[in-house]
Design a protein around this motif. Structure first.
Motif, PDB file in Angstrom:
ATOM      1  N   SER A  96      14.995   1.650  -2.144  1.00 30.97           N
ATOM      2  CA  SER A  96      14.996   0.714  -1.013  1.00 30.97           C
ATOM      3  C   SER A  96      14.832  -0.709  -1.536  1.00 30.97           C
ATOM      4  O   SER A  96      13.787  -1.032  -2.122  1.00 30.97           O
ATOM      5  N   SER A  99      11.626  -2.724  -0.609  1.00 33.07           N
ATOM      6  CA  SER A  99      10.359  -2.011  -0.742  1.00 33.07           C
ATOM      7  C   SER A  99       9.298  -2.857  -1.432  1.00 33.07           C
ATOM      8  O   SER A  99       9.573  -3.542  -2.426  1.00 33.07           O
ATOM      9  N   GLY A 104       8.289  -0.808   5.228  1.00 29.10           N
ATOM     10  CA  GLY A 104       8.233   0.419   4.450  1.00 29.10           C
ATOM     11  C   GLY A 104       6.836   1.007   4.429  1.00 29.10           C
ATOM     12  O   GLY A 104       5.835   0.319   4.657  1.00 29.10           O
ATOM     13  N   ASP A 107       5.518   1.477  -1.585  1.00 30.76           N
ATOM     14  CA  ASP A 107       6.343   0.710  -2.523  1.00 30.76           C
ATOM     15  C   ASP A 107       6.923   1.675  -3.555  1.00 30.76           C
ATOM     16  O   ASP A 107       6.194   2.243  -4.370  1.00 30.76           O
ATOM     17  N   ASP A 137      13.311   6.338  -1.341  1.00 26.58           N
ATOM     18  CA  ASP A 137      13.297   5.688  -0.030  1.00 26.58           C
ATOM     19  C   ASP A 137      11.850   5.433   0.375  1.00 26.58           C
ATOM     20  O   ASP A 137      11.017   6.341   0.348  1.00 26.58           O
ATOM     21  N   ASP A 138      11.542   4.192   0.752  1.00 24.24           N
ATOM     22  CA  ASP A 138      10.160   3.839   1.080  1.00 24.24           C
ATOM     23  C   ASP A 138       9.761   4.221   2.499  1.00 24.24           C
ATOM     24  O   ASP A 138       8.707   3.817   2.992  1.00 24.24           O
TER      25      ASP A 138
END
Length: 402
Positions: A96, A99, A104, A107, A137-138
């Motif tokens: 991401s 992030s 989000g 991290d 993906d965050d």
């Protein structure tokens, strides 16, 4: 699904023989490029290639018409863009882009170098096909819908769903365990793949995701995160959670001129290449951000989220691809510049085929992908209108979801 040929995904040490000359693909884990690396890429593009840095849908970069492969190899090694000759093609990691800076749940950028180091440290993982994709993906859902093979999706500050073949496996892991589990899943994929070089992706193996999950031996819950591909390119002025500013910049058809790249590097901040062929320049104070926009907007970087350029993507087309029936990029450029790429229709009509059209007649609203042949290379995972060149020199347009 079993293919008849082994994966031939290009790298730096194995170039692709494109119609316009050798093509090198350079892996950029997490899309992060340091200023000195961007300068090296720009100089290589200008001195060894066609003068442009191509951004890919996996946050990597390509150079076309490479004239000296050995010189390119040396330059990339010198700035850390080619840390391994054995594992160079397997370092496909997307994360991401915002992030840790905007929104989000967790991290994920800190996981990128750890995962990359884990891949490089495992000799067997050099056997992974160059198509295998790792996703981080965050929790905002921008990356997990890209159809990756092995990934994590934040469900809390220290909890991740394990994603296998683009779907939630039901396995939940901590941040501390995330990389080890992903690496174990990669080994599991190789176990199932065996000697069948035609299986490039986890979803090529029947029940591959479930079988890898079983090999891991981890408990699986009943909850599942619903994943979908979203075309939500971060563009323009983006206020970070820490009070600084990130700038999201679109790049026309993903082709970044070397001179523009050198101006970006002069900002002296890391640059994140996104899977939507755009850039994020983070950690700017407001004054610096204003000057960056003032300088780079006239150089055709896109800071307007409503730009029609953000609605279009295209394959390489002629002269880069011998299979293409036309110069797709010239045609789509003409469509944008003549106002024939329209804003998205809030009430789109039902999908239907549109009669054959001359390139100068194609007028389409919303997200669209132009292709020079039926292979539709570079087609995004999000729903798009396909505009495909035919043998007659016309285009056939058909709206259909991914």
């Amino acid at each position: 699904m079993t293919r008849q040929v082994p994966d031939s995904c290009p790298g730096v040490l194995r170039l692709h023989a494109a119609a316009d000359g050798p093509l090198a693909r350079i892996r950029v884990p997490g899309g992060r490029v340091e200023p000195e690396q961007l300068v090296a890429l720009a100089e290589a593009a200008r001195e060894l290639g066609d003068g442009n840095i191509e951004l890919t849908s996996r946050g990597n970069v390509q150079l076309r018409q490479v004239r000296d492969a050995g010189e390119l190899t040396g330059r990339l090694e010198a700035v850390g863009l080619l840390p391994s000759h054995t594992h160079e093609r397997v370092r496909n990691i997307v994360a991401s882009p915002l992030s840790g800076r905007i929104g989000g749940s967790a991290d994920v950028h800190g996981l990128v170098p750890v995962l990359d180091a884990g891949l490089l440290a495992a000799p067997r993982l050099a056997e992974l096909p160059g198509r295998v994709l790792f996703t981080l993906d965050d929790g905002r859902g921008d990356i997990s819908g890209l159809g990756g093979d092995i990934g994590v999706h934040a469900t809390g500050t220290d909890e991740f769903a394990l994603i296998l073949a683009g779907h939630d496996s039901g396995i939940r892991i901590s941040a501390a365990d995330a990389v080890d589990v992903m690496l174990a899943a990669a080994h599991g994929f190789l176990d199932l793949r065996g000697d069948d070089a035609g299986r490039w992706r986890l979803h090529d193996i029947e029940d591959g995701a479930d079988r890898v999950a079983e090999l891991l031996g981890l408990s699986r819950g009943s909850d599942r995160v619903e994943l979908s591909a979203a075309q939500d390119i971060p563009i323009g002025w983006l206020d970070q959670d820490n009070g600084l500013v990130a700038l999201g910049a679109g790049v026309r058809l993903g082709s970044l001129p070397a001179r523009t790249a050198e101006f970006i590097a002069a900002v002296e901040r890391p640059v994140f290449i996104t899977p939507w062929r755009s850039l994020v320049l983070p950690d700017l104070d407001e004054w610096t951000a204003e000057q960056v926009v003032r300088v780079l907007a006239p150089m055709e970087l896109i800071f307007d989220a409503n730009s029609p350029w953000l609605q279009v993507s295209a394959c390489a087309g002629r002269p880069g691809c011998a299979k293409s029936r036309t110069d797709v990029r010239a045609d789509v450029t003409a469509a944008v510049e003549s106002g024939r790429v329209l804003p998205p229709d809030p009430n789109p009509p039902a999908p239907q085929d549109i009669p054959l059209l001359d390139a100068t007649e194609v007028t389409v609203a919303g997200r669209q992908h132009w292709s020079g042949c039926d292979r539709r290379c570079g087609r995004p995972h999000t729903p798009v209108t396909d505009i495909v060149a035919t043998d007659t020199g016309h285009y056939q347009s058909s709206p259909k979801p991914t």
